[in-house]
Design a protein around this motif. Sequence first.
Motif, mmCIF file in Angstrom:
data_model
loop_
_atom_site.group_PDB
_atom_site.id
_atom_site.type_symbol
_atom_site.label_atom_id
_atom_site.label_comp_id
_atom_site.label_asym_id
_atom_site.label_seq_id
_atom_site.Cartn_x
_atom_site.Cartn_y
_atom_site.Cartn_z
ATOM 1 N N HIS A 130 6.753 11.495 -21.701
ATOM 2 C CA HIS A 130 7.432 10.930 -20.545
ATOM 3 C C HIS A 130 7.716 9.453 -20.814
ATOM 4 O O HIS A 130 6.835 8.718 -21.244
ATOM 5 C CB HIS A 130 6.511 11.062 -19.341
ATOM 6 N N LEU B 16 12.638 20.700 -21.123
ATOM 7 C CA LEU B 16 11.432 21.330 -21.660
ATOM 8 C C LEU B 16 11.657 22.817 -21.949
ATOM 9 O O LEU B 16 11.163 23.349 -22.940
ATOM 10 C CB LEU B 16 10.283 21.132 -20.665
ATOM 11 N N ASP C 23 3.398 18.550 -23.521
ATOM 12 C CA ASP C 23 4.151 17.656 -22.646
ATOM 13 C C ASP C 23 3.220 16.585 -22.097
ATOM 14 O O ASP C 23 2.330 16.874 -21.292
ATOM 15 C CB ASP C 23 4.768 18.470 -21.494
ATOM 16 N N LEU D 122 2.914 13.950 -19.642
ATOM 17 C CA LEU D 122 3.615 13.504 -18.432
ATOM 18 C C LEU D 122 3.270 12.079 -18.037
ATOM 19 O O LEU D 122 3.871 11.528 -17.122
ATOM 20 C CB LEU D 122 3.270 14.445 -17.267
ATOM 21 N N SER E 40 6.403 21.736 -15.606
ATOM 22 C CA SER E 40 6.251 21.771 -17.062
ATOM 23 C C SER E 40 5.626 23.083 -17.515
ATOM 24 O O SER E 40 5.991 23.635 -18.553
ATOM 25 C CB SER E 40 5.375 20.605 -17.536
ATOM 26 N N ALA F 107 5.615 24.925 -21.356
ATOM 27 C CA ALA F 107 4.749 24.079 -22.184
ATOM 28 C C ALA F 107 3.417 24.788 -22.412
ATOM 29 O O ALA F 107 2.904 25.467 -21.523
ATOM 30 C CB ALA F 107 4.522 22.737 -21.501
ATOM 31 N N VAL G 42 -0.062 20.551 -21.083
ATOM 32 C CA VAL G 42 0.526 19.471 -20.289
ATOM 33 C C VAL G 42 -0.598 18.505 -19.968
ATOM 34 O O VAL G 42 -1.670 18.931 -19.537
ATOM 35 C CB VAL G 42 1.118 20.022 -18.966
#
Length: 433
Positions: free
Chosen positions: A216, A231, A246, A248, A268, A273, A276
């Motif tokens: 992110h 994603l 991911d 975030l 996500s 993903a 996450v």
Amino acid sequence: MTANPLRDLPSVDALLRTRAGEALVEEHGRQAVVEMLRAVLQEARAAGKVADQEGLLEIAAGRLGRPPSLRRVLNATGVIIHTNLGRAPLAEVAIERVGEVAAGYSTLEYDLVVGGRGSRHDHLSDLLSSLTGAEAGLAVNNNAAAVLLCLAATAGGGEVLISRGQLIEIGDGFRIPDILAQSGARLVEVGTTNRTSVADYRKAITNETRAILRVHQSNFRIVGFTAHPGLAALAEVAGGDLALIDDLGSGALLDLPDLLDEPPARASIEAGADLVCFSGDKLLGGPQAGIIVGTAAAVGRVKRHPLARAMRIDKLSLAALEATLELYRNPAQALAQIPVLRSLGEPAERVRERAERLCRRLGGELAATTAKVGGGALPLLELDSFACALEGGDELAAQLREGDPPVIARVQEGRVLLDCRTLSDEDCDLIRP
Ligand SMILES: *Cc1c(COP(=O)(O)O)cnc(C)c1O
């Protein structure tokens, strides 16, 4: 003839034998008092000052009675998640839970049903699953640790693909390429700073590729001619072979389009993903922690990695985090009780009323300001806010920092601004000019 200041200074022993000296030993312990008296005497000697016993003891008492180094302050900066000021204040229920767990023994690594050893990683799993739709989850020390652990567990010894637009520094030297290097994974840069396509990722895949990391862009935005695959598209590239991670950053659990332009962690997971991760003390509004959610298989690898032990969360943070996450089961409750979300969502009109009251009490002038989310989250979001502005500039700001509790304020064009978006009613009552 002038007096010899060295000879006129009392000895440490003489000072300790006085009433005031004995009282200091009683309160602070002999060792600390002896060291402080030595230092005070040394200073007096160096300055060539003649000082009486009483004066020396007073100086020592003042320094020994100093407030703790880590202490509460009032945040009048208008930056809601202020990393230097400890990020998120905790919700009332979280503070209570910390107290309970801190005061006695707990089920930290104990299974009450089995009557034997349990895992600290299991406490949050069900709660995180129901809040994000993931199969499993755990919390570690912070999100930097979470990212490192996810990479080490899925891609250590192999390659990780990451877009050049996401090779970022979060702040305080936390750089994604450095974290990657520490994880034992090799960084493979993909695309360009402003544009990266699915084809760029596909082209970069080799036999050594283990994972794709999306990060992110927490604290900055690239605007204009930009493109990055979503994603879901990356999940397709990863197929079942590569781990899709991911990061975030701040992370959100609620979908609050009116308040935040921040997709929740659930999005996500739904996009595919495998792992996450996000912080516990940014927008989530909990204690310092790194939260990892994902597939049971990927989370299992994370839990079993040797680094997981070095990055584990402590019981007090875990207690605060569980209580905070429980609030999220009812979004209205989360918005009302989690201080970060409350500050974010408070109508500007109410902030204005508080600022007006503060102005009346301190003799300041109402000023319209812009508050920020901070914590490397939502850099472009500006919140309408109001401050009590006082004449006095840096000098007054320094004076406010010396208060009890200290007040941290902004100085703008020679005026001290006490931004009321980050001050509660009770905070305001504690500010003395
Ligand atoms: C803040 C942030 C981190 C680090 O999180 P901490 O909880 O401060 O360790 C990692 N990645 C991103 C994208 C962030 O915004």
